[in-house]
Design a protein around this motif. Structure first.
Motif, PDB file in Angstrom:
ATOM      1  N   GLY A  62       0.795  -1.221   0.000  1.00 48.94           N
ATOM      2  CA  GLY A  62       0.000   0.000   0.000  1.00 48.94           C
ATOM      3  C   GLY A  62       0.826   1.269   0.000  1.00 48.94           C
ATOM      4  O   GLY A  62       0.370   2.309   0.487  1.00 48.94           O
ATOM      5  N   GLY A  63       2.067   1.184  -0.503  1.00 45.95           N
ATOM      6  CA  GLY A  63       2.882   2.398  -0.630  1.00 45.95           C
ATOM      7  C   GLY A  63       3.478   2.919   0.658  1.00 45.95           C
ATOM      8  O   GLY A  63       3.975   4.043   0.716  1.00 45.95           O
ATOM      9  N   LYS A  64       3.458   2.093   1.720  1.00 44.72           N
ATOM     10  CA  LYS A  64       3.975   2.569   3.009  1.00 44.72           C
ATOM     11  C   LYS A  64       5.490   2.781   2.976  1.00 44.72           C
ATOM     12  O   LYS A  64       6.225   1.973   2.420  1.00 44.72           O
ATOM     13  CB  LYS A  64       3.631   1.555   4.107  1.00 44.72           C
ATOM     14  CG  LYS A  64       4.089   1.964   5.497  1.00 44.72           C
ATOM     15  CD  LYS A  64       3.771   0.886   6.531  1.00 44.72           C
ATOM     16  CE  LYS A  64       4.502   1.129   7.832  1.00 44.72           C
ATOM     17  NZ  LYS A  64       5.955   1.012   7.709  1.00 44.72           N
ATOM     18  N   GLY A  65       5.939   3.881   3.577  1.00 45.16           N
ATOM     19  CA  GLY A  65       7.372   4.107   3.764  1.00 45.16           C
ATOM     20  C   GLY A  65       7.862   3.369   4.998  1.00 45.16           C
ATOM     21  O   GLY A  65       7.079   2.765   5.735  1.00 45.16           O
ATOM     22  N   LYS A  66       9.162   3.434   5.242  1.00 44.33           N
ATOM     23  CA  LYS A  66       9.727   2.760   6.422  1.00 44.33           C
ATOM     24  C   LYS A  66       9.641   3.660   7.645  1.00 44.33           C
ATOM     25  O   LYS A  66       9.879   4.864   7.551  1.00 44.33           O
ATOM     26  CB  LYS A  66      11.205   2.429   6.174  1.00 44.33           C
ATOM     27  CG  LYS A  66      11.386   1.123   5.481  1.00 44.33           C
ATOM     28  CD  LYS A  66      12.833   0.662   5.485  1.00 44.33           C
ATOM     29  CE  LYS A  66      12.904  -0.620   4.682  1.00 44.33           C
ATOM     30  NZ  LYS A  66      14.184  -0.859   4.091  1.00 44.33           N
ATOM     31  N   ASN A  67       9.349   3.041   8.784  1.00 48.48           N
ATOM     32  CA  ASN A  67       9.492   3.777  10.041  1.00 48.48           C
ATOM     33  C   ASN A  67      10.662   3.176  10.824  1.00 48.48           C
ATOM     34  O   ASN A  67      11.317   2.243  10.363  1.00 48.48           O
ATOM     35  CB  ASN A  67       8.172   3.788  10.827  1.00 48.48           C
ATOM     36  CG  ASN A  67       7.758   2.413  11.343  1.00 48.48           C
ATOM     37  OD1 ASN A  67       8.598   1.561  11.648  1.00 48.48           O
ATOM     38  ND2 ASN A  67       6.464   2.186  11.436  1.00 48.48           N
TER      39      ASN A  67
END
Length: 462
Positions: A29-34
């Motif tokens: 879903g296009g999530k970036g890294k945390n």
């Protein structure tokens, strides 16, 4: 059935979660890294059983089913958090439309089931790129957070009225900058003070932004883990130890967020030891204007302290622990699985303190709960018989009820958590949910406590 403990009309019955701990879908879903995704890649050995946040409870794919379950057990409210790195990958700039669709769907589904969404903006999950710029040590990151908050208000504020800037903001301070149990694993009190201070500035700026949005009936607040500091005795040395502990661990966030200013004694201690953060002109007025409308209170256990037995190591780093020692009270009641004391009256003491010293701010119990290891031991006929959890909730609710009867402005009770979830360092070691989650199949099964809370919610008491 006689109701001995009746709660006020429209009391909030529900549970609390956080994005990183339930969503899963870390690469979808296009999530970036945390910071959690990154730290787990770098040092999986720091996590229980080497288990990371990739799939957790898979709420990302199962939210509809989970919201049905919430409805079935009588929830009328539910606290979730938005993942900053999902909504705005990298923390700045382009909004991720797949995330907007996901959060819209969750919010709409909750509302369709008569469950009011409470939305928290930050639950320990800094986007990696912003952490690499210094995280909360950086004033630029504060600006990025303010832009993110505005975006969230704009996207979801037409349906969400209850907003929270931070959950337990002391935890990234303690874990990331004092005691090395969260990334970035720094041990430096001066940097910790800067992180704490900028977090409050970020809170105040988000409040300011919220108030320009004119969300009808909207309220914005903060969620603090308030842990009463009980002294061993009434000896002045023990009393002083408990007062200073309270300054560091409770009032460092409670006073600025509710009263709009820091306790003078805390400032004096930090100044004396050369640990004061860098501030900017105009910050004082910003904090004063940025006080919370509503306060979430997380309560799990008390803190018991006594005067120091030994002087601190003069060559060691400055620590809050220079001023107190932890004290193990004889005969205390323990949750032996978690190593935490169970002290139900603490919830009452917190509420009375808010009433007497903090303008009786509107508040609610935003987390309370009991983590237990190997809950499968208590399974009978396919259901976990978690009578210990029922007792834990019931005894805390009795004290909350007493506080409300005495005029405390407490509006609800949320358990941590809806379903068993991934926990920051402990993965699935301790289970907290009303619903057990099979880690392999992700199947949800109600525990005995789920049936009990349904009855409590339906009767608005017990």
């Amino acid at each position: 059935m006689t109701i001995h403990y009746k709660f006020p009309k429209d009391f909030w019955w529900g549970s609390a979660t956080s994005a990183t701990q339930i969503e899963g879908a870390t690469d979808e879903g296009g999530k970036g890294k945390n910071i959690w995704d990154h730290w787990y890649e770098k040092e999986p050995n720091r996590f229980f059983d080497n288990v990371g946040p990739e799939s957790t409870s898979d709420f990302y794919h199962r939210y509809k089913e989970d919201i049905q379950l919430m409805k079935e057990i009588g929830h009328n409210t539910f606290r979730m958090s938005i993942s900053w790195s999902r909504l705005i990958p990298g923390g700045r700039g382009e909004v991720n439309q797949e995330a907007v669709t996901f959060y819209n769907n969750v919010i709409d589904e909750l509302i369709a089931n008569d469950i009011e969404p409470f939305v928290n903006l930050f639950h320990f999950d800094m986007p990696l790129e912003l952490q690499e710029e210094g995280g909360w040590e950086s004033r630029e990151v504060v600006s990025a957070y303010t832009a993110y908050a505005k975006e969230a208000f704009h996207l979801f504020g037409d349906r969400v009225q209850k907003w929270f800037t931070f959950n337990e903001p002391i935890v990234p301070v303690e874990g990331g900058y004092l005691y090395d149990f969260h990334y970035p694993n720094v041990v430096d009190a001066r940097r910790a003070a800067q992180v704490a201070y900028h977090t409050m500035i970020a809170h105040a700026k988000a409040v300011e932004a919220f108030r320009t949005c004119n969300i009808a009936g909207g309220q914005i607040g903060i969620i603090l883990n308030l842990t009463p500091s009980y002294p061993r005795s009434n000896n002045p040395a023990d009393l002083k130890a408990s007062r200073i502990t309270d300054l560091f661990f409770n009032r460092s966030f409670l006073d600025p967020s509710v009263l709009g200013e820091y306790p003078a004694e805390l400032i004096d201690i930090l100044r004396e030891h050369g640990q004061l953060p860098v501030t900017e002109k105009g910050d004082k007025a910003l904090l004063k204007a940025g006080v919370a409308d509503i306060l979430g209170v997380n309560y799990y256990q008390p803190r018991r302290v006594k005067a120091k037995e030994h002087l601190p190591n003069p060559y060691g780093p400055f620590m809050p622990d220079w001023f107190f020692d932890n004290y193990e009270m004889p005969g205390r009641k323990m949750n032996k699985y978690r190593g935490w004391e169970i002290y139900e009256k603490g919830i009452y003491d917190i509420m009375i303190n808010l009433k007497e010293n903090y303008g009786n701010i509107e508040s609610f119990i935003s987390e309370n709960g009991m983590g237990v290891q190997d809950e499968g031991r208590f399974e009978q006929d396919g259901e976990i018989q978690d009578d210990y959890r029922i007792e834990f909730i019931r005894e805390h609710l009795k004290w909350l009820h007493k506080a409300i009867e005495e005029g405390c402005n407490a509006k609800g009770y949320h358990l941590w958590s809806t379903m068993d979830n991934w926990s920051w360092m402990n993965a699935y070691k301790n289970r907290y949910g009303f619903f057990s989650v099979d880690i392999e199949t992700k199947q949800r099964t109600p525990k005995k406590s789920a049936h009990w809370i349904k009855e409590v919610s339906e009767n608005n008491g017990f």
